[in-house]
Design a protein around this motif. Sequence first.
Motif: not given
Length: 473
Positions: A42-54
């Motif tokens: 969930i934590f990983y998925a929640n970072g998608h919008d702001q940190f995708y590709k990092e």
Amino acid sequence: MIATTEQLVQEYIKDAIECAKNENQPKLVSLVKKVRPIDPLIFYANGHDQFYKERFFWKDPNSYYTFVGLGYAHTICTNAAKERYFHIENEWKRFIKEDFYKNNQIFPDGTGPLLFGGFSFDPNQYRENYWSDFPSSKFMIPTVLYTQVDKEGYLTVNMMVKGQDSVKKHINYFEEVQKLVLCEEYDGESHISPLLLEKEEIGVEKFKGNVERATTLIKQQAIEKVVLARQLKVKFNEDISTEYVLQRLLKEQPTSYTYILEGEHQHFIGASPERLVQKQGDYVFSTCLAGSIPRGKTRQEDHELGEELLQDPKNLIEHDVVVHMIKEAMNSYCYEVEIPSTPSLYKTKHIQHLYTPVKGRIKEDVTLFSFIQKLHPTPALGGYPQQEALPIIRQLESFDRGWYAAPLGWMDINGNGEFIVGIRSAVIHQKEAVLFAGCGIVADSTPESEYEETRIKFNPMLSALGGIMRGTH
């Protein structure tokens, strides 16, 4: 530091900004807060919008350490082939000494300015485009790190501060990031399996011919063993969701290390059963994993196949070569080495392996990177003798292994950490993925049996990627 109060956080950031001002260079501030545990996916998925590709993800088979990194506060990388391990190690030490504002703080295990990344299998192989985001060596300190250690949760925020910065700016960011931990709205089950449009086994006949050439060299005593790999390319009807693949790997491969490292254009993902080296204080641990057979369809068949593997001369020879080399390497860096006299079985969903654990008490001033340099590639991934096997792989394989079968892992500020080998893996680019599988070739190897072994080893990633061919079930 454990961020217990707002006042402590403010004082720490204020002191770091003052230090950056006095030294006229940015400083890394690492704020750590104990938080209630959250599902790492969930934590990983929640970072998608702001940190995708990092982003990166790591979970060990025992679920003792799980890391999710979002954003890259600092990157250390090189495309150099020579001394690449020591380049990363020396730059890491320099960064901690000169650029990190520690202020005598003590960080819980696996928190703070954690270094995560890896190396390519062979920096002297020619480079292919689908590895453009993965150079010879690449390591990151995440901007945001969620650490789960033995079911305890920690949030680390790493921020580069400058002499002219305001304390409030960084306080606000620290508070904003904490919302990622509190949000549990992601529903991983909502992902639908993508449709598999194409599946292409690349260079099958060439691979079989390579097995024949390798066994000839072994019988001529040019080498004892060489590991040969091949590729499988798949294409889907939509971009591959790394959240979806991770979710399936975590469910289907619980006895393996689950990992992903995202890049600008490609993502490297897999579920490896094989540890290269782990360092905990004065002790190091390694794994000899070589020799394999499929899992059975029933408990009785599974048991019989396992017993067959434990008695099979070809697989025992392949395994013994790995044990011999790793034992030699450990003896050179350790005061004492513990290793069982016979292998046992290590079982994953699709495959069972011959397995021998190794433990050693290390000598002074020996680092985790020293062991990586000494061990990689082990005979389980390259061959034996090491220096004779690598040129043969370059000659026979017509593709770039990239980070497949290479060291991947983490190290904390205390020099502790763990590295695995990136097998049972794929490199993802939008709708496509290239999968890798290899097998150890010894004198008794046959092209058909090695081909079948690689087919089995493709299964973990094929299953995790999901999808079915059009018109099939």
